[in-house]
Scaffold this motif. Structure first.
Motif, short mmCIF file in Angstrom:
data_model
loop_
_atom_site.label_atom_id
_atom_site.label_comp_id
_atom_site.label_asym_id
_atom_site.label_seq_id
_atom_site.Cartn_x
_atom_site.Cartn_y
_atom_site.Cartn_z
N ASP A 50 42.22 86.08 67.09
CA ASP A 50 42.08 85.08 66.03
C ASP A 50 43.41 84.83 65.33
O ASP A 50 43.72 83.69 64.97
CB ASP A 50 41.02 85.50 65.02
N LEU A 51 44.21 85.88 65.16
CA LEU A 51 45.52 85.70 64.52
C LEU A 51 46.39 84.76 65.34
O LEU A 51 47.14 83.95 64.79
CB LEU A 51 46.21 87.06 64.36
N THR A 52 46.28 84.84 66.66
CA THR A 52 47.09 83.97 67.52
C THR A 52 46.51 82.55 67.55
O THR A 52 47.26 81.59 67.58
CB THR A 52 47.20 84.52 68.96
N LEU A 53 45.19 82.44 67.53
CA LEU A 53 44.58 81.11 67.52
C LEU A 53 44.92 80.36 66.23
O LEU A 53 45.04 79.14 66.23
CB LEU A 53 43.07 81.21 67.72
N GLN A 54 45.10 81.10 65.14
CA GLN A 54 45.51 80.47 63.88
C GLN A 54 46.87 79.82 64.04
O GLN A 54 47.13 78.75 63.46
CB GLN A 54 45.52 81.49 62.74
#
Length: 149
Positions: A65-69
């Protein structure tokens, strides 16, 4: 704005290290109804050869999720969160995630496929530990709706 097809091949900077906490693993296990003792009891995990509690397989989404952000924040992506549905998820593990791990994720967009008025965006996040060793590759497909006329 439609999804930018030039996203394919784009790689993002590594995330800040994420320290996997025992309580976070326990909370996640409860949330996904993972009832095996190794997810909540350090002694049970240690009997299986792990240093601490073992995260359920889908815990990798926390780091992904941190990367998708990062992807969603790209001004030229053409991706609007309010038109986005998480359509598919896969994980390929080298080893389980364990409390105490310090993990970093790096996202790369691998495919943008037109779909109706929108697109399907596939990305892979390589998640590594503090030594740089591979832990898991998380593959995600986002379905992005097109503009409504």
């Amino acid at each position: 704005m439609s999804v930018n097809p030039e996203l394919v091949g784009r790689a993002f900077a590594p995330t800040a290290p994420y320290l996997v906490g025992r309580e976070k693993v326990r909370e996640f296990a409860r949330a996904v109804f993972a009832t095996d003792p190794q997810h909540v009891d350090p002694a049970a995990a240690q009997q299986l050869g792990y240093a601490d509690v073992v995260a359920p397989p889908t815990f990798a989404m926390v780091i992904q999720d941190l990367t998708l952000q990062q992807l969603l924040a790209e001004p030229d992506s053409g991706i609007a969160l309010e038109q986005t549905v998480h359509a598919e998820q896969r994980f390929h593990y080298s080893r389980p995630i364990v409390a105490g791990d310090e993990l970093v994720g790096e996202l790369r967009v691998t495919k943008v496929r037109p779909f109706g008025k929108g697109a399907m965006v596939t990305s892979e996040t390589e998640i590594t530990d503090a030594s740089g060793a591979h832990v898991v590759t998380a593959t995600s497909v986002l379905l992005i709706g097109g503009e409504v006329a």
